[in-house]
Design an enzyme around this catalytic site. Structure first.
Site, PDB file in Angstrom:
ATOM      1  N   GLU A  60     105.024  71.877 -18.545  1.00 11.51           N
ATOM      2  CA  GLU A  60     104.002  72.826 -18.999  1.00 11.51           C
ATOM      3  C   GLU A  60     103.387  73.583 -17.817  1.00 11.51           C
ATOM      4  O   GLU A  60     103.123  74.764 -17.913  1.00 11.51           O
ATOM      5  CB  GLU A  60     102.899  72.117 -19.797  1.00 11.51           C
ATOM      6  N   TYR A 144      94.810  74.233 -22.720  1.00  7.07           N
ATOM      7  CA  TYR A 144      96.140  74.266 -23.325  1.00  7.07           C
ATOM      8  C   TYR A 144      97.009  73.107 -22.821  1.00  7.07           C
ATOM      9  O   TYR A 144      97.600  72.362 -23.611  1.00  7.07           O
ATOM     10  CB  TYR A 144      96.839  75.613 -23.031  1.00  7.07           C
ATOM     11  N   ASP A 162      98.753  78.835 -26.814  1.00  2.00           N
ATOM     12  CA  ASP A 162      99.268  79.560 -25.643  1.00  2.00           C
ATOM     13  C   ASP A 162      99.660  80.960 -26.114  1.00  2.00           C
ATOM     14  O   ASP A 162      99.374  81.329 -27.266  1.00  2.00           O
ATOM     15  CB  ASP A 162     100.448  78.807 -25.000  1.00  2.00           C
TER      16      ASP A 162
END
Ligand code: SF4
Length: 418
Positions: A60, A144, A162
């Protein structure tokens, strides 16, 4: 309390939410891309060895502002080199920067490593497992990333928002107000938290992001193949054209809905579902000019060597290596640029440098997210040896191969090619 938004912008029907989850997850099970970080977390939900570095955390962070295809190789090399939190905590920043070189936004790698150190030294080696704790305790982990790690690695039923999710949700619920505004972002987080599947939160979040990345794409979404089209207000609106002049009870009042497009920018039929999302115009990037010089000498075995110096440890490209460089004022004459660069090089070399001796190579343009950078590239071949002043920033002479293996930015690699 502010009035709730009109029904068309909400997921208020539990039966619809249930159907949407089922349709999306069934599609994800059939169609998801085979990505390396998915293999590691499949069926995981916190049962794996807690000493291992969570795959989703690394992926991520790397995927922020970066395409999947670019990330895969970096991700594989990173996980091979530092499979555990302990291994990453022991890495040096130099090693992190070397592996990250070319991926951009270098502070991401640095903070990932700082966070691993914190887990090992202050949290007894145990990763926080809720979104709230991840965001509170780990540097570089925003809302996030915290939601993604908590839901995918630890099974917490928490949503994520996102860029892909913003697009999908804005289309599903015809949200045309500025999607970068805090008020709209807050609504989207509420929506993501309502929608997330309670028994498969990690898969659901990945499915929503996957839908945005592969089907509900920015320019030409594949609505015909979309597993949630029957829940999509933008798709219905495309089929049925402009809304009626008199709004129905489910529709918004004209002009005063905080989630509808502003009255000055109404629905454009030819754009169809791509009317959504909408964003306020971005500020244009700032223009910068930097003079840079490739200094070359003969090394002890006769092979050419080049001087690279390390950038400061904070700010743009922090800690990376570059050819000696100097930011320039925008409107300098070429002659003046040369003189300033020659003075700057003199500082590194401790001996006078003639501006006329600098060979102009060309200009190299590199776009950072917020800066339009022009490098004015020169070279200078040195005859004798040069003693570098140890009081200045770290510097070293490198061969071509060593340059390629060093922690240098993509922009410097472009300068090299020039
Ligand atoms: Fe996106 Fe089209 Fe699916 Fe709506 S129907 S979610 S616009 S791909």
């Amino acid at each position: 309390a502010p009035a709730p938004p009109p029904a068309r912008h909400l997921f208020s029907d539990p039966a619809e939410v249930e159907a949407l989850r089922g349709n999306l997850l069934a599609w994800y099970d059939r169609c998801k891309r085979d990505l390396p970080w998915r293999a590691l977390v499949r069926g995981d939900c916190g049962k794996r060895d807690p000493a291992l570095l969570p795959a989703v955390w690394v992926s991520e962070i790397m995927l922020q502002q970066t395409q999947v295809a670019t990330v895969i190789d970096y991700y594989n090399r990173w996980m091979q080199k530092w499979p555990t939190l302990q291994a990453l905590a022991q890495a040096s920043l130099e090693e992190v920067n070397e592996l990250w070189a070319g991926l951009g936004y270098y502070s991401r790698g640095k903070r990932l490593q700082e966070a691993a150190r914190k887990v090992v030294s202050e949290l007894a080696g145990r990763m926080p497992s809720t979104a709230e704790d991840l965001q509170k305790l780990l540097p570089g982990v925003g809302r996030y990333t915290a939601g993604a790690i908590a839901s995918i690695s630890y099974g917490q039923a928490t949503g994520v928002v996102d860029g892909n999710v913003i697009r999908v949700l804005c289309r599903l619920r015809c949200i045309g107000a500025d999607s970068s505004s805090p008020a709209v972002i807050d609504r989207l987080w509420d929506m993501a938290n309502v929608l997330v599947d309670r028994s498969r939160p990690g898969d659901f979040n990945q499915a929503l992001m996957e839908l945005g990345a592969t089907v509900c794409v920015p320019k030409a979404p594949l609505c015909g193949e979309c597993p949630v089209k029957q829940h999509c207000q933008a798709w219905r609106r495309k089929l049925f054209g402009n809304p009626p002049k008199v709004p129905d009870v489910e529709d918004c009042g004209v002009g005063d809905c905080p989630l509808c497009p502003p009255a000055t920018e109404p629905w454009v039929s030819s754009l169809g579902v791509t009317n959504f999302p909408r964003k306020a115009a971005k500020k244009p990037p700032r223009a910068m000019r930097t003079a840079t010089c490739v200094l070359e000498r003969r090394g002890c075995h006769g092979a050419p060597e080049y001087l690279i110096v390390q950038r400061p440890s904070s700010g743009l490209l922090a800690g990376l290596w570059e050819f000696p460089s100097l930011p320039l004022a925008q409107d300098l004459q070429e002659e003046r640029e040369r003189e300033e660069l020659a003075d700057h090089l003199q500082m590194w070399m401790g001996q006078p440098v003639a501006a006329k001796g600098l060979r102009f190579i060309g200009e190299v343009i590199h776009i950072f997210s917020h800066i339009h950078q022009t490098y004015v590239v020169y070279s200078l071949a040195l005859d004798g040896d040069v003693t570098l002043d140890p009081a200045l920033s770290p510097s070293r002479w490198v061969t071509e191969d060593e340059f390629r293996a060093s922690a240098v930015s993509t922009a410097m690699k472009k300068v090299w090619r020039a």
